[in-house]
Design a protein around this motif. Structure first.
Motif, PDB file in Angstrom:
ATOM      1  N   SER A 192       0.820  -1.205   0.000  1.00 18.94           N
ATOM      2  CA  SER A 192       0.000   0.000   0.000  1.00 18.94           C
ATOM      3  C   SER A 192       0.857   1.259   0.000  1.00 18.94           C
ATOM      4  CB  SER A 192      -0.928  -0.010   1.223  1.00 18.94           C
ATOM      5  OG  SER A 192      -1.670   1.180   1.301  1.00 18.94           O
ATOM      6  N   CYS A 193       1.898   1.272   0.829  1.00 19.75           N
ATOM      7  CA  CYS A 193       2.771   2.440   0.914  1.00 19.75           C
ATOM      8  C   CYS A 193       3.554   2.638  -0.377  1.00 19.75           C
ATOM      9  CB  CYS A 193       3.732   2.297   2.089  1.00 19.75           C
ATOM     10  SG  CYS A 193       2.947   2.463   3.700  1.00 19.75           S
ATOM     11  N   ALA A 194       4.035   1.536  -0.981  1.00 20.30           N
ATOM     12  CA  ALA A 194       4.775   1.647  -2.237  1.00 20.30           C
ATOM     13  C   ALA A 194       3.871   2.176  -3.348  1.00 20.30           C
ATOM     14  CB  ALA A 194       5.359   0.291  -2.618  1.00 20.30           C
ATOM     15  N   ALA A 195       2.616   1.767  -3.346  1.00 28.91           N
ATOM     16  CA  ALA A 195       1.671   2.264  -4.350  1.00 28.91           C
ATOM     17  C   ALA A 195       1.373   3.747  -4.136  1.00 28.91           C
ATOM     18  CB  ALA A 195       0.381   1.455  -4.298  1.00 28.91           C
ATOM     19  N   ALA A 196       1.319   4.167  -2.876  1.00 24.28           N
ATOM     20  CA  ALA A 196       1.037   5.570  -2.561  1.00 24.28           C
ATOM     21  C   ALA A 196       2.228   6.477  -2.857  1.00 24.28           C
ATOM     22  CB  ALA A 196       0.642   5.705  -1.098  1.00 24.28           C
ATOM     23  N   GLN A 202      13.282   3.576  -1.731  1.00 27.63           N
ATOM     24  CA  GLN A 202      13.570   2.805  -0.522  1.00 27.63           C
ATOM     25  C   GLN A 202      12.396   1.892  -0.169  1.00 27.63           C
ATOM     26  OE1 GLN A 202      16.599   3.205   0.869  1.00 27.63           O
ATOM     27  NE2 GLN A 202      16.277   1.613   2.366  1.00 27.63           N
ATOM     28  N   LEU A 203      11.181   2.386  -0.311  1.00 27.03           N
ATOM     29  CA  LEU A 203      10.011   1.558  -0.033  1.00 27.03           C
ATOM     30  C   LEU A 203       9.954   0.355  -0.983  1.00 27.03           C
ATOM     31  CD1 LEU A 203       7.188   4.197   0.614  1.00 27.03           C
ATOM     32  CD2 LEU A 203       8.151   2.586   2.271  1.00 27.03           C
ATOM     33  N   HIS A 204      10.302   0.577  -2.237  1.00 27.24           N
ATOM     34  CA  HIS A 204      10.259  -0.522  -3.209  1.00 27.24           C
ATOM     35  C   HIS A 204      11.357  -1.541  -2.936  1.00 27.24           C
ATOM     36  CE1 HIS A 204       7.072   1.069  -5.814  1.00 27.24           C
ATOM     37  NE2 HIS A 204       7.513   2.244  -5.416  1.00 27.24           N
ATOM     38  N   CYS A 205      12.503  -1.063  -2.445  1.00 26.96           N
ATOM     39  CA  CYS A 205      13.562  -1.988  -2.033  1.00 26.96           C
ATOM     40  C   CYS A 205      13.066  -2.875  -0.884  1.00 26.96           C
ATOM     41  CB  CYS A 205      14.789  -1.201  -1.583  1.00 26.96           C
ATOM     42  SG  CYS A 205      16.211  -1.354  -2.680  1.00 26.96           S
ATOM     43  N   HIS A 206      12.422  -2.258   0.078  1.00 25.36           N
ATOM     44  CA  HIS A 206      11.869  -3.012   1.209  1.00 25.36           C
ATOM     45  C   HIS A 206      10.855  -4.035   0.719  1.00 25.36           C
ATOM     46  CE1 HIS A 206      13.883  -0.646   4.156  1.00 25.36           C
ATOM     47  NE2 HIS A 206      13.164   0.443   4.011  1.00 25.36           N
ATOM     48  N   LEU A 207       9.993  -3.615  -0.204  1.00 24.75           N
ATOM     49  CA  LEU A 207       8.956  -4.513  -0.709  1.00 24.75           C
ATOM     50  C   LEU A 207       9.577  -5.702  -1.437  1.00 24.75           C
ATOM     51  CD1 LEU A 207       6.025  -5.263  -1.257  1.00 24.75           C
ATOM     52  CD2 LEU A 207       6.073  -3.711  -3.227  1.00 24.75           C
ATOM     53  N   MET A 208      10.563  -5.448  -2.272  1.00 18.46           N
ATOM     54  CA  MET A 208      11.214  -6.534  -2.999  1.00 18.46           C
ATOM     55  C   MET A 208      11.847  -7.539  -2.033  1.00 18.46           C
ATOM     56  SD  MET A 208      12.958  -4.161  -5.959  1.00 18.46           S
ATOM     57  CE  MET A 208      14.088  -5.420  -6.563  1.00 18.46           C
ATOM     58  N   LEU A 209      12.529  -7.042  -1.012  1.00 21.03           N
ATOM     59  CA  LEU A 209      13.198  -7.935  -0.063  1.00 21.03           C
ATOM     60  C   LEU A 209      12.179  -8.719   0.766  1.00 21.03           C
ATOM     61  CD1 LEU A 209      15.769  -9.022   1.205  1.00 21.03           C
ATOM     62  CD2 LEU A 209      15.778  -7.025   2.734  1.00 21.03           C
ATOM     63  N   ALA A 210      11.110  -8.030   1.212  1.00 18.20           N
ATOM     64  CA  ALA A 210      10.094  -8.716   2.012  1.00 18.20           C
ATOM     65  C   ALA A 210       9.429  -9.826   1.204  1.00 18.20           C
ATOM     66  CB  ALA A 210       9.054  -7.710   2.506  1.00 18.20           C
ATOM     67  N   LEU A 211       9.109  -9.550  -0.055  1.00 23.72           N
ATOM     68  CA  LEU A 211       8.500 -10.568  -0.907  1.00 23.72           C
ATOM     69  C   LEU A 211       9.459 -11.734  -1.120  1.00 23.72           C
ATOM     70  CD1 LEU A 211       6.787  -8.259  -3.557  1.00 23.72           C
ATOM     71  CD2 LEU A 211       5.602  -9.818  -1.980  1.00 23.72           C
ATOM     72  N   GLN A 222       8.726  -8.968 -10.253  1.00 27.70           N
ATOM     73  CA  GLN A 222       7.672  -8.239 -10.955  1.00 27.70           C
ATOM     74  C   GLN A 222       7.524  -6.826 -10.399  1.00 27.70           C
ATOM     75  OE1 GLN A 222       6.129  -9.112 -13.643  1.00 27.70           O
ATOM     76  NE2 GLN A 222       4.858  -7.265 -13.728  1.00 27.70           N
ATOM     77  N   ALA A 223       7.673  -6.676  -9.080  1.00 29.56           N
ATOM     78  CA  ALA A 223       7.606  -5.347  -8.468  1.00 29.56           C
ATOM     79  C   ALA A 223       8.698  -4.447  -9.028  1.00 29.56           C
ATOM     80  CB  ALA A 223       7.731  -5.467  -6.950  1.00 29.56           C
ATOM     81  N   TYR A 224       9.897  -5.025  -9.218  1.00 33.79           N
ATOM     82  CA  TYR A 224      10.999  -4.239  -9.778  1.00 33.79           C
ATOM     83  C   TYR A 224      10.703  -3.864 -11.235  1.00 33.79           C
ATOM     84  CZ  TYR A 224      15.466  -2.910 -11.743  1.00 33.79           C
ATOM     85  OH  TYR A 224      16.456  -2.225 -12.401  1.00 33.79           O
ATOM     86  N   ARG A 225      10.218  -4.817 -12.004  1.00 31.51           N
ATOM     87  CA  ARG A 225       9.984  -4.548 -13.423  1.00 31.51           C
ATOM     88  C   ARG A 225       8.894  -3.493 -13.627  1.00 31.51           C
ATOM     89  NH1 ARG A 225      10.591 -10.958 -14.214  1.00 31.51           N
ATOM     90  NH2 ARG A 225      12.884 -10.997 -14.342  1.00 31.51           N
ATOM     91  N   GLU A 226       7.885  -3.539 -12.797  1.00 33.22           N
ATOM     92  CA  GLU A 226       6.842  -2.509 -12.883  1.00 33.22           C
ATOM     93  C   GLU A 226       7.407  -1.138 -12.536  1.00 33.22           C
ATOM     94  OE1 GLU A 226       3.624  -3.734 -10.417  1.00 33.22           O
ATOM     95  OE2 GLU A 226       3.055  -5.421 -11.698  1.00 33.22           O
ATOM     96  N   LEU A 227       8.262  -1.112 -11.516  1.00 30.12           N
ATOM     97  CA  LEU A 227       8.885   0.151 -11.129  1.00 30.12           C
ATOM     98  C   LEU A 227       9.799   0.666 -12.248  1.00 30.12           C
ATOM     99  CD1 LEU A 227       9.319   2.214  -8.795  1.00 30.12           C
ATOM    100  CD2 LEU A 227      11.320   0.858  -8.161  1.00 30.12           C
ATOM    101  N   LYS A 228      10.572  -0.221 -12.837  1.00 29.89           N
ATOM    102  CA  LYS A 228      11.481   0.165 -13.924  1.00 29.89           C
ATOM    103  C   LYS A 228      10.692   0.742 -15.099  1.00 29.89           C
ATOM    104  CE  LYS A 228      15.125  -1.720 -16.921  1.00 29.89           C
ATOM    105  NZ  LYS A 228      15.902  -2.911 -17.271  1.00 29.89           N
ATOM    106  N   ARG A 229       9.564   0.110 -15.423  1.00 27.26           N
ATOM    107  CA  ARG A 229       8.733   0.604 -16.515  1.00 27.26           C
ATOM    108  C   ARG A 229       8.159   1.988 -16.181  1.00 27.26           C
ATOM    109  NH1 ARG A 229       6.173  -3.619 -17.139  1.00 27.26           N
ATOM    110  NH2 ARG A 229       4.392  -3.252 -15.769  1.00 27.26           N
ATOM    111  N   ARG A 230       7.746   2.180 -14.943  1.00 29.20           N
ATOM    112  CA  ARG A 230       7.191   3.471 -14.524  1.00 29.20           C
ATOM    113  C   ARG A 230       8.254   4.571 -14.605  1.00 29.20           C
ATOM    114  NH1 ARG A 230       5.984   2.358  -9.501  1.00 29.20           N
ATOM    115  NH2 ARG A 230       4.122   1.218 -10.116  1.00 29.20           N
ATOM    116  N   PHE A 231       9.458   4.264 -14.156  1.00 28.25           N
ATOM    117  CA  PHE A 231      10.549   5.241 -14.221  1.00 28.25           C
ATOM    118  C   PHE A 231      10.833   5.627 -15.674  1.00 28.25           C
ATOM    119  CE2 PHE A 231      13.168   5.848 -10.233  1.00 28.25           C
ATOM    120  CZ  PHE A 231      12.143   5.510  -9.372  1.00 28.25           C
ATOM    121  N   ALA A 232      10.870   4.626 -16.546  1.00 28.87           N
ATOM    122  CA  ALA A 232      11.160   4.904 -17.956  1.00 28.87           C
ATOM    123  C   ALA A 232      10.050   5.727 -18.598  1.00 28.87           C
ATOM    124  CB  ALA A 232      11.351   3.594 -18.716  1.00 28.87           C
ATOM    125  N   ASP A 233       8.793   5.352 -18.354  1.00 30.49           N
ATOM    126  CA  ASP A 233       7.658   6.016 -18.994  1.00 30.49           C
ATOM    127  C   ASP A 233       7.444   7.433 -18.476  1.00 30.49           C
ATOM    128  OD1 ASP A 233       7.255   3.719 -20.420  1.00 30.49           O
ATOM    129  OD2 ASP A 233       5.544   3.022 -19.223  1.00 30.49           O
TER     130      ASP A 233
END
Length: 268
Positions: A192-196, A202-211, A222-233
């Motif tokens: 929820s926090c990463a989406a917000a 840092q939040l996405h790093c935490h999410l990737m490690l927790a998963l 998949q969380a990383y790839r979605e983030l990478k796509r968002r950064f690029a777009d």
């Protein structure tokens, strides 16, 4: 014998919409200017704020010609409200300005700051579980964005700083929980926090490690790839090096990821 005021419990709330409670009962603060004035005085509780700063804080760069008179009216009305609630004399007139002396421990932003300091001390002393609990207690004070609903530039600037402190505290809290092996229960809140905060790496790093530690490697990648796509777009850039390092370690199932290290060390 205690006075009636001493027996009351006062609670000023900035971490969300501005609220004032007396012994659990909400006391309405009418008018956006009154609420902005209360917010500004609370943020500097115990210190004098000049009339010029208050006028700028309430009206911004183009105050009306009658701003000084209107400020005096706002102060008078706020004094009456506080006095009727059991806090007579809490706003004093000082040289060139005003000072609100709130009872100790009754302003949520001050309690939040105190809990952050206690958590930092606990963590530096090796008491990670205590630090996480203190951070959780501080974060529980929040009811939404700081000073939600007030639009004056000065209030919004102060609120933005408080909101940043909240996210930083969340990042620290999640890191501690993951270090303590409590990654399973924090995953829903982390998502929820990463989406917000879609660009808060840092939040996405935490999410990737927790998963990953929860046995959900595919979802971590998949969380990383979605983030990478968002950064690029949206930004036209790659995620930062720490995020790329985390992805590489997850892909290789690096043994370091199974330990109790912090995200900063693992992604450094």
């Amino acid at each position: 014998m205690h006075s009636a005021a001493q027996e009351k419990v006062f609670d000023f709330r900035i971490l969300g919409p501005i609220e004032f409670h007396v012994s659990g009962r909400p006391v309405p603060v009418p008018g956006a200017r009154q609420r902005a004035l209360l917010c500004l005085l609370l943020l500097e509780s115990g210190r004098t704020m000049t009339a010029a700063r208050l006028i700028d804080g309430i009206w911004g760069e183009r105050p009306p010609e009658t701003a000084a008179a209107q400020l005096r009216i706002c102060v008078s009305r706020l004094r009456k409200l506080l006095a009727a609630s059991g806090l007579p004399g809490s706003i004093s007139t000082e040289t060139g300005g005003y000072r609100l002396q709130a009872p100790e421990g009754c302003v949520d932003v001050q309690r939040f700051g105190g809990l952050l300091r206690e958590a930092a001390d606990a963590e530096s002393g090796g008491r990670r579980a205590d630090a996480a609990a203190l951070l959780r207690e501080g974060l529980a004070l929040w009811r939404g964005p700081a000073a939600d609903g007030l639009e004056s530039p000065a209030v919004r600037a102060a609120a933005a700083q408080l909101d940043e402190e909240r996210v930083a505290a969340l990042e620290r809290y999640f890191d501690l929980e993951i270090q303590l092996g409590r990654h399973h229960p924090v995953i829903p809140e982390l998502m929820s926090c990463a989406a917000a905060h879609p660009f808060r790496e840092q939040l996405h790093c935490h999410l990737m490690l927790a998963l990953y530690r929860a046995g959900r490697q595919v979802e971590a990648l998949q969380a990383y790839r979605e983030l990478k796509r968002r950064f690029a777009d949206e930004l036209g850039i790659e995620p930062s090096l720490p995020l790329r390092i985390m992805e590489t370690k997850i892909l290789g199932q690096n043994p370091e990821l199974s330990g109790g290290q912090s995200v900063q060390l693992l992604a450094g």
